[in-house]
Write a protein that holds these residues in place. Sequence first.
Motif, PDB file in Angstrom:
ATOM      1  N   THR A 106      -2.961   3.248  -5.448  1.00  0.00           N
ATOM      2  CA  THR A 106      -2.627   3.188  -4.019  1.00  0.00           C
ATOM      3  C   THR A 106      -2.926   1.824  -3.406  1.00  0.00           C
ATOM      4  N   PHE A 107      -3.783   1.004  -4.057  1.00  0.00           N
ATOM      5  CA  PHE A 107      -4.127  -0.356  -3.619  1.00  0.00           C
ATOM      6  C   PHE A 107      -4.916  -0.384  -2.310  1.00  0.00           C
ATOM      7  N   ILE A 108      -5.361   0.776  -1.834  1.00  0.00           N
ATOM      8  CA  ILE A 108      -6.240   0.842  -0.662  1.00  0.00           C
ATOM      9  C   ILE A 108      -7.317   1.884  -0.946  1.00  0.00           C
ATOM     10  N   PRO A 109      -8.436   1.846  -0.220  1.00  0.00           N
ATOM     11  CA  PRO A 109      -9.512   2.821  -0.474  1.00  0.00           C
ATOM     12  C   PRO A 109      -9.026   4.261  -0.307  1.00  0.00           C
ATOM     13  N   THR A 110      -9.414   5.094  -1.265  1.00  0.00           N
ATOM     14  CA  THR A 110      -8.999   6.501  -1.281  1.00  0.00           C
ATOM     15  C   THR A 110     -10.225   7.378  -1.506  1.00  0.00           C
ATOM     16  N   THR A 111     -10.358   8.432  -0.704  1.00  0.00           N
ATOM     17  CA  THR A 111     -11.445   9.405  -0.854  1.00  0.00           C
ATOM     18  C   THR A 111     -10.881  10.722  -1.385  1.00  0.00           C
ATOM     19  N   PHE A 112     -11.797  11.565  -1.889  1.00  0.00           N
ATOM     20  CA  PHE A 112     -11.371  12.810  -2.517  1.00  0.00           C
ATOM     21  C   PHE A 112     -12.200  13.967  -1.965  1.00  0.00           C
ATOM     22  N   GLU A 113     -11.525  15.090  -1.731  1.00  0.00           N
ATOM     23  CA  GLU A 113     -12.175  16.340  -1.337  1.00  0.00           C
ATOM     24  C   GLU A 113     -12.022  17.335  -2.477  1.00  0.00           C
ATOM     25  N   PHE A 114     -13.150  17.930  -2.897  1.00  0.00           N
ATOM     26  CA  PHE A 114     -13.195  18.777  -4.096  1.00  0.00           C
ATOM     27  C   PHE A 114     -13.552  20.199  -3.679  1.00  0.00           C
ATOM     28  N   ASP A 115     -12.765  21.179  -4.152  1.00  0.00           N
ATOM     29  CA  ASP A 115     -13.020  22.583  -3.824  1.00  0.00           C
ATOM     30  C   ASP A 115     -12.744  23.440  -5.056  1.00  0.00           C
ATOM     31  N   VAL A 116     -13.670  24.385  -5.336  1.00  0.00           N
ATOM     32  CA  VAL A 116     -13.538  25.283  -6.488  1.00  0.00           C
ATOM     33  C   VAL A 116     -13.595  26.719  -5.974  1.00  0.00           C
ATOM     34  N   GLN A 117     -12.606  27.531  -6.380  1.00  0.00           N
ATOM     35  CA  GLN A 117     -12.536  28.935  -5.985  1.00  0.00           C
ATOM     36  C   GLN A 117     -12.654  29.807  -7.228  1.00  0.00           C
ATOM     37  N   HIS A 118     -13.461  30.877  -7.096  1.00  0.00           N
ATOM     38  CA  HIS A 118     -13.606  31.849  -8.184  1.00  0.00           C
ATOM     39  C   HIS A 118     -13.791  33.232  -7.575  1.00  0.00           C
ATOM     40  N   ASP A 169       0.839  -1.197   0.000  1.00  0.00           N
ATOM     41  CA  ASP A 169       0.000   0.000   0.000  1.00  0.00           C
ATOM     42  C   ASP A 169       0.876   1.250   0.000  1.00  0.00           C
ATOM     43  N   VAL A 170       0.434   2.268  -0.734  1.00  0.00           N
ATOM     44  CA  VAL A 170       1.204   3.512  -0.838  1.00  0.00           C
ATOM     45  C   VAL A 170       0.265   4.687  -0.592  1.00  0.00           C
TER      46      VAL A 170
END
Length: 359
Positions: free
Chosen positions: A50-62, A21-22
């Motif tokens: 990554t070979f393990i569960p990965t979540t993502f946080e999404f942010d948009v600035q304008h 895992d990485v």
Amino acid sequence: MATDENARRTCETRRATLWTDVPPGELSITCRSNTYPKGFYCTWTLLHRTFIPTTFEFDVQHNQRSLEVQPDPSHKNRCHVRFPEVFSSHPYFVNITAINALGKAATTYSFEESYIVKPDPPVRVVATPVKDNPRRLEVSWNSPSTWPDTNSFPLKYFLRYRPLIREQWQHPVNMLYFFQFYYKQEGERERVRREEEGKGERGRGVEKRGEGDKERKEGEREEEVKERKKRKGETEKDERKKEVGEKIRKRREREKEERETEKRKQRNKKGKERERSLEEKELKEKKEEKRKREEKGEKKERWKMKEKEREKEERRKRQEERRSENGLKEREWREKLMKKREKGERKKKGRERRKEKKR
């Protein structure tokens, strides 16, 4: 011995690759707007697994404020964002953070509004031969259903064709193999058919010479009315296009002016910083010169004081030497005086003894 050999062969035949895992690394982000001016969507993928569960946080600035983000229900790595304004000169900044049990990594992607607008391809593309003219081919299509407003934001289409005996795509303007293409959107096919039918009726009316004139005039009037309506619609459409083009041109001019003003500000800022640095350098040089002068003055004063002390010491030594010399001379004089006195006394005593002897 045979058992060890069999065991070694079994281990060699059962070799396997173990994946460790990485933590997450850099992401590849792409954004596109196929529903302009409603909004756009962004997709992302990890460049390394990554070979393990990965979540993502999404942010948009304008324009220094965050925008509302809606995740895609069917696509895991996709989010939708609505445009807060149209023809904005401020860039958009997309920041996505990948998180798993071993760590996290963030990737930022920036773009301008006009760079991501890309409509979907047209739908219902149909090519049919023209009646009574086998050398002509009629091509029709509909605008993509995802494009919301074709009147305010009209689309341009690019048509190519490729005969079966050719490998490269060609443009209709070449007129190869006597094919003539007509670029028509939805509704144009019916108008062309009515025009051809009207032409046929006018041809038959010439043979009849009677009622055909009246029908021809009525048809011409109808055609004129249709032509006026068409011209009116085209003029309105052209006016809308001109308005949109004028808005785009003004926006580009405004962006250009803003870039130029920003460049001027940067140049002025750099010039002021350069002047400030030169002034600071001159001030430092003046302070350094003043300090050197003060150090020189202090050194000179110290040297003068030392010279005075040395001269004073020399005078004192000379005085002591003179005094010592004067003391020696005085002692010598006293010794001579004592000797003279002793000599005089001896002479006196000798005279007295001689006088006594004479008596």
